[in-house]
Write a protein that holds these residues in place. Structure first.
Motif, PDB file in Angstrom:
ATOM      1  N   HIS A  93       0.860  -1.192   0.000  1.00 49.50           N
ATOM      2  CA  HIS A  93       0.000   0.000   0.000  1.00 49.50           C
ATOM      3  C   HIS A  93       0.897   1.243   0.000  1.00 49.50           C
ATOM      4  CE1 HIS A  93      -3.595  -2.415   0.647  1.00 49.50           C
ATOM      5  NE2 HIS A  93      -2.959  -3.058   1.617  1.00 49.50           N
ATOM      6  N   LYS A  94       1.213   1.712  -1.190  1.00 47.91           N
ATOM      7  CA  LYS A  94       2.156   2.829  -1.331  1.00 47.91           C
ATOM      8  C   LYS A  94       1.649   4.119  -0.689  1.00 47.91           C
ATOM      9  CE  LYS A  94       4.282   1.115  -5.605  1.00 47.91           C
ATOM     10  NZ  LYS A  94       4.597   1.415  -7.022  1.00 47.91           N
ATOM     11  N   ASP A  95       0.348   4.345  -0.770  1.00 49.97           N
ATOM     12  CA  ASP A  95      -0.200   5.575  -0.171  1.00 49.97           C
ATOM     13  C   ASP A  95      -0.010   5.573   1.341  1.00 49.97           C
ATOM     14  OD1 ASP A  95      -0.943   6.468  -2.635  1.00 49.97           O
ATOM     15  OD2 ASP A  95      -3.070   5.917  -2.440  1.00 49.97           O
ATOM     16  N   ASN A  96      -0.263   4.434   1.963  1.00 49.53           N
ATOM     17  CA  ASN A  96      -0.069   4.351   3.410  1.00 49.53           C
ATOM     18  C   ASN A  96       1.397   4.504   3.790  1.00 49.53           C
ATOM     19  OD1 ASN A  96      -2.776   3.979   3.849  1.00 49.53           O
ATOM     20  ND2 ASN A  96      -2.655   1.767   4.122  1.00 49.53           N
ATOM     21  N   ILE A  97       2.269   3.944   2.972  1.00 48.54           N
ATOM     22  CA  ILE A  97       3.703   4.078   3.234  1.00 48.54           C
ATOM     23  C   ILE A  97       4.104   5.554   3.211  1.00 48.54           C
ATOM     24  CG2 ILE A  97       5.982   3.704   2.191  1.00 48.54           C
ATOM     25  CD1 ILE A  97       5.067   0.875   1.476  1.00 48.54           C
ATOM     26  N   LYS A  98       3.606   6.283   2.215  1.00 53.92           N
ATOM     27  CA  LYS A  98       3.943   7.705   2.110  1.00 53.92           C
ATOM     28  C   LYS A  98       3.306   8.506   3.241  1.00 53.92           C
ATOM     29  CE  LYS A  98       4.236  11.492  -1.200  1.00 53.92           C
ATOM     30  NZ  LYS A  98       4.061  11.897  -2.617  1.00 53.92           N
ATOM     31  N   ASN A  99       2.061   8.190   3.549  1.00 61.55           N
ATOM     32  CA  ASN A  99       1.377   8.911   4.634  1.00 61.55           C
ATOM     33  C   ASN A  99       2.100   8.712   5.959  1.00 61.55           C
ATOM     34  OD1 ASN A  99      -0.589   9.861   2.896  1.00 61.55           O
ATOM     35  ND2 ASN A  99      -2.037   8.216   3.355  1.00 61.55           N
ATOM     36  N   ASN A 100       2.491   7.480   6.246  1.00 56.61           N
ATOM     37  CA  ASN A 100       3.196   7.194   7.506  1.00 56.61           C
ATOM     38  C   ASN A 100       4.549   7.891   7.567  1.00 56.61           C
ATOM     39  OD1 ASN A 100       1.105   5.561   8.374  1.00 56.61           O
ATOM     40  ND2 ASN A 100       2.050   3.668   7.651  1.00 56.61           N
ATOM     41  N   LEU A 101       5.174   8.012   6.409  1.00 58.37           N
ATOM     42  CA  LEU A 101       6.480   8.661   6.337  1.00 58.37           C
ATOM     43  C   LEU A 101       6.361  10.139   6.710  1.00 58.37           C
ATOM     44  CD1 LEU A 101       9.473   8.146   5.470  1.00 58.37           C
ATOM     45  CD2 LEU A 101       8.788   8.903   3.183  1.00 58.37           C
ATOM     46  N   PHE A 102       5.329  10.803   6.186  1.00 59.71           N
ATOM     47  CA  PHE A 102       5.159  12.234   6.431  1.00 59.71           C
ATOM     48  C   PHE A 102       4.359  12.526   7.695  1.00 59.71           C
ATOM     49  CE2 PHE A 102       6.438  12.308   2.013  1.00 59.71           C
ATOM     50  CZ  PHE A 102       7.199  13.461   1.921  1.00 59.71           C
ATOM     51  N   GLU A 103       3.725  11.499   8.234  1.00 55.43           N
ATOM     52  CA  GLU A 103       2.928  11.674   9.443  1.00 55.43           C
ATOM     53  C   GLU A 103       3.797  12.064  10.635  1.00 55.43           C
ATOM     54  OE1 GLU A 103      -0.460  11.986  11.675  1.00 55.43           O
ATOM     55  OE2 GLU A 103      -0.305  11.679   9.506  1.00 55.43           O
ATOM     56  N   THR A 104       5.077  11.771  10.548  1.00 54.50           N
ATOM     57  CA  THR A 104       5.984  12.122  11.654  1.00 54.50           C
ATOM     58  C   THR A 104       6.255  13.620  11.725  1.00 54.50           C
ATOM     59  OG1 THR A 104       8.011  11.859  10.337  1.00 54.50           O
ATOM     60  CG2 THR A 104       7.125   9.883  11.417  1.00 54.50           C
ATOM     61  N   LYS A 105       5.775  14.369  10.726  1.00 55.31           N
ATOM     62  CA  LYS A 105       5.913  15.833  10.691  1.00 55.31           C
ATOM     63  C   LYS A 105       7.375  16.275  10.823  1.00 55.31           C
ATOM     64  CE  LYS A 105       1.349  16.469  12.834  1.00 55.31           C
ATOM     65  NZ  LYS A 105       0.644  16.707  11.568  1.00 55.31           N
ATOM     66  N   GLY A 106       8.237  15.533  10.138  1.00 53.86           N
ATOM     67  CA  GLY A 106       9.646  15.914  10.099  1.00 53.86           C
ATOM     68  C   GLY A 106      10.511  15.237  11.142  1.00 53.86           C
ATOM     69  N   LEU A 107       9.926  14.641  12.167  1.00 54.23           N
ATOM     70  CA  LEU A 107      10.718  14.038  13.248  1.00 54.23           C
ATOM     71  C   LEU A 107      11.597  12.888  12.747  1.00 54.23           C
ATOM     72  CD1 LEU A 107       8.096  13.985  16.152  1.00 54.23           C
ATOM     73  CD2 LEU A 107      10.107  15.464  15.931  1.00 54.23           C
ATOM     74  N   ILE A 108      11.167  12.215  11.682  1.00 52.92           N
ATOM     75  CA  ILE A 108      11.905  11.056  11.204  1.00 52.92           C
ATOM     76  C   ILE A 108      13.257  11.433  10.599  1.00 52.92           C
ATOM     77  CG2 ILE A 108      10.996  10.957   8.836  1.00 52.92           C
ATOM     78  CD1 ILE A 108      10.689   7.870   9.337  1.00 52.92           C
ATOM     79  N   VAL A 109      13.440  12.726  10.303  1.00 55.11           N
ATOM     80  CA  VAL A 109      14.734  13.149   9.770  1.00 55.11           C
ATOM     81  C   VAL A 109      15.437  14.138  10.707  1.00 55.11           C
ATOM     82  CG1 VAL A 109      14.395  12.680   7.315  1.00 55.11           C
ATOM     83  CG2 VAL A 109      13.468  14.784   8.302  1.00 55.11           C
ATOM     84  N   SER A 110      15.089  14.101  11.977  1.00 61.40           N
ATOM     85  CA  SER A 110      15.740  15.005  12.926  1.00 61.40           C
ATOM     86  C   SER A 110      17.249  14.735  13.002  1.00 61.40           C
ATOM     87  CB  SER A 110      15.102  14.876  14.309  1.00 61.40           C
ATOM     88  OG  SER A 110      15.270  13.571  14.825  1.00 61.40           O
ATOM     89  N   GLU A 111      17.642  13.488  12.735  1.00 62.42           N
ATOM     90  CA  GLU A 111      19.076  13.173  12.737  1.00 62.42           C
ATOM     91  C   GLU A 111      19.825  14.034  11.712  1.00 62.42           C
ATOM     92  OE1 GLU A 111      21.445   9.033  12.509  1.00 62.42           O
ATOM     93  OE2 GLU A 111      20.624   9.661  10.570  1.00 62.42           O
ATOM     94  N   ARG A 112      19.231  14.151  10.539  1.00 60.79           N
ATOM     95  CA  ARG A 112      19.895  14.926   9.481  1.00 60.79           C
ATOM     96  C   ARG A 112      20.054  16.385   9.890  1.00 60.79           C
ATOM     97  NH1 ARG A 112      17.924  15.958   3.188  1.00 60.79           N
ATOM     98  NH2 ARG A 112      19.818  17.078   2.565  1.00 60.79           N
ATOM     99  N   VAL A 113      18.984  16.950  10.460  1.00 67.97           N
ATOM    100  CA  VAL A 113      19.048  18.353  10.885  1.00 67.97           C
ATOM    101  C   VAL A 113      20.104  18.511  11.973  1.00 67.97           C
ATOM    102  CG1 VAL A 113      17.743  20.302  11.775  1.00 67.97           C
ATOM    103  CG2 VAL A 113      16.595  18.599  10.342  1.00 67.97           C
ATOM    104  N   MET A 114      20.132  17.569  12.919  1.00 65.28           N
ATOM    105  CA  MET A 114      21.092  17.636  14.014  1.00 65.28           C
ATOM    106  C   MET A 114      22.531  17.585  13.498  1.00 65.28           C
ATOM    107  SD  MET A 114      23.206  15.389  15.946  1.00 65.28           S
ATOM    108  CE  MET A 114      22.461  13.772  15.896  1.00 65.28           C
ATOM    109  N   LEU A 115      22.803  16.702  12.541  1.00 66.43           N
ATOM    110  CA  LEU A 115      24.168  16.572  12.026  1.00 66.43           C
ATOM    111  C   LEU A 115      24.582  17.815  11.228  1.00 66.43           C
ATOM    112  CD1 LEU A 115      24.167  12.813  10.953  1.00 66.43           C
ATOM    113  CD2 LEU A 115      25.393  13.851  12.884  1.00 66.43           C
ATOM    114  N   ASP A 116      23.637  18.334  10.420  1.00 63.01           N
ATOM    115  CA  ASP A 116      23.969  19.533   9.645  1.00 63.01           C
ATOM    116  C   ASP A 116      24.171  20.745  10.558  1.00 63.01           C
ATOM    117  OD1 ASP A 116      23.919  18.148   7.317  1.00 63.01           O
ATOM    118  OD2 ASP A 116      22.017  18.945   6.574  1.00 63.01           O
TER     119      ASP A 116
END
Length: 452
Positions: free
Chosen positions: A353-376
């Protein structure tokens, strides 16, 4: 109700495949003993120990059809011996001269152990075939979803983005590792056994070692370095590999069970009209096959432990473990075969279910990539200071259910060095999957032969 689900007419296909059940049938077991007697006679005739005519007749008549099963069953009751009834029944189908040379110089365990190894050899061939099918199916799915970004999870929580292909490629690589283990291990457990009463081959005089070598060659088995009547490490290793394969299968099935949860809804094991998830809740689309797989693997791993307890033997021979060998080894192979078949069906029929995969990815409201922001940000503030800044904002975003971007834009410690367009780019989870696709390619390259 049958005493074993493997033998149940109702449930047998849920607990084993027809091919593996046949390998461990009574007919197959006795035929392997007959094959062993035939090889023994041929090897002894080659060394002049028994007449060639007798060996020829033994080999020609070594067929299950020549065994009177009713007579053998009654013989078990009278003798309490696992092999004498077969010897007597088989000898009756031969001329008096040839019948007298059946089982010459061997002990019971030579025949039963070697016969069991021959059954394991057939079982392994089927297991290898099914492993290769699982490897091929997972490689195809890994290739298909090589770049599909999804939430990677650690400790049951969103962690960093990965690709679905990356997740599946890990499964594929593990199946490939098991194929390597089997290839390496078989030289230690697909080994013939011929040692005589206490393993010294004394009954065959100075021709014992030569007979043993020819005997094993005729059966397509490794020749033992030394008699292994009480050394059951080979069977324990085989059981360990079966248990490890079951572990991988269980992990894959359980992962799909979790990803099929309504709250996640990213992968489904497959559905066709007519499949019923519940007798009382018509709406249910339960991961029935995956649940069955996990159940089977628990049975496999529990039974496989008997391989370790059977390693404790006494003196030069001990009968206490034979019946456990004849019980647990067939069971784990039969259960594994159906678990593998079910998982291969799941891999080929699973719904993504690609739509659910994308929704879950963005549902974190950016938290899932906080590592990247922290390192930069760490390039400007230092890694530890940047961690504190992002941690404070991430926890606030989590508690207040706000986009991490909004909080970062309001934090002067961040905006002093990073502008809004850069922050938006950094917080795009589809731009932070690392080497996921390239790692998939490495697995595809390693096992490219299985994709042809």
């Amino acid at each position: 109700m049958a005493s074993s689900m493997i033998d149940s007419e109702l449930f047998k296909d849920q607990y084993g495949t027809e091919e593996m059940r046949h390998i461990f049938s009574d007919q197959a077991q006795i035929q392997k003993w007959l094959d062993t007697w035939a090889a023994l006679a041929e090897a002894e005739a080659a060394e002049g120990i028994i007449p060639k005519a007798a060996a020829k007749e033994i080999a020609e008549k070594a067929n299950y059809q020549n065994i009177n099963m009713s007579e053998v069953r009654e013989g078990f009751k009278k003798t309490a011996h696992p092999l004498m009834p077969q010897i007597r029944s088989f000898a009756k189908s031969l001329s008096p001269e040839a019948g007298g040379y059946v089982h010459w110089g061997a002990t019971t365990q030579d025949i039963t152990d070697t016969g069991l190894v021959l059954q394991l050899k057939d079982a392994q061939q089927l297991i290898v075939k099914q492993l290769q099918e699982l490897l091929t199916s997972s490689l195809k799915q890994a290739k298909k979803y090589r770049t599909l970004i999804m939430a990677g999870r650690t400790h049951g929580q969103p962690a960093v983005p990965i690709t679905l292909g990356y997740k599946i490629a890990i499964w594929a690589n593990e199946f490939g590792n098991h194929l390597d283990r089997i290839k390496d291990g078989q030289k230690r457990y697909l080994v013939g056994e011929l040692g005589g009463a206490a393993g010294t081959l004394a009954s065959l005089g100075d021709k014992g070692l030569a007979v043993q070598k020819t005997f094993c060659d005729l059966l397509g088995l490794e020749t033992p370095t030394i008699t292994w009547h009480v050394s059951r490490d080979g069977f324990a290793e085989f059981a360990s590999i079966i248990s490890m394969i079951a572990g991988t299968i269980a992990r894959v099935a359980n992962e799909i069970i979790n990803l099929q949860r309504t709250e996640i809804g990213e992968i489904e094991e497959g559905f066709t009209m007519g499949k019923v998830g519940s007798s009382t809740m018509p709406q249910k689309r339960n991961p029935m096959k995956c649940e069955n797989i996990v159940s089977l693997t628990r049975i496999i791993q529990a039974n496989a432990t008997l391989g370790f307890s059977s390693m404790m033997q006494e003196h030069e021979r001990d009968m206490t473990f034979w019946q456990s060998d004849w019980s647990y080894l067939p069971q784990i192979c039969i259960n594994l075969s159906t678990a593998m078949k079910m998982l291969n069906d799941v891999l080929n029929q699973m719904i993504v279910h690609k739509d659910n995969i994308k929704n879950n990815l963005f549902e974190t409201k950016g938290l899932i990539v906080s590592e990247r922001v922290m390192l930069d940000l760490g390039r400007y503030l230092g890694r530890q200071n940047a961690h504190e800044v992002i941690y404070e904002n991430a926890m606030k975003a989590f508690e207040e259910k706000k986009p991490l971007l909004d909080l970062l834009l309001a934090d002067k410690r961040v905006t002093a060095d990073v502008d809004e367009p850069t922050l938006r780019e950094m917080l795009n989870p589809e731009k932070y999957s690392g080497a996921s696709a390239e790692l998939v390619d490495r697995v595809l390259s390693k096992y490219h032969a299985f994709l042809k």
